[in-house]
Design a protein around this motif. Sequence first.
Motif: not given
Length: 112
Positions: A2-29
């Motif tokens: 749960t992130q506070d994005i410009d005063g709003s609240r969202a569920i954010v999804a992060y992808g995993l790279n081939s090593m299983g580490n979290v990518n820094t690219t996020k997508q508002i779900f």
Amino acid sequence: NTQDIDGSRAIVAYGLNSMGNVNTTKQIFVDFGTGRSGGGLAIDQENNVYIAAGLNQLRSGSVESLDTKPGVLVYNPDGTEIQYYNVPNDLISNVGFAGSSERTLYITAGQR
């Protein structure tokens, strides 16, 4: 997450790279705007996401609005709401599946 994005609240999804580490690219779900965001979530066998969210009444001193429906909101993997289960209790906090085929949904919620 749960992130506070410009005063709003969202569920954010992060992808995993081939090593299983979290990518820094996020997508508002799911963006809940100024309503109460998800307190907990569970994923069913079809990868639908069940989120406990919303309020039936404002809490003292809260900056949250009543814009999010209070209950369990169900989203398909693309983030489209496909189902809603009203929960009349406030403080809907968590959901989880159990049972031999994980077809029973448990919801935690309380009263003030």
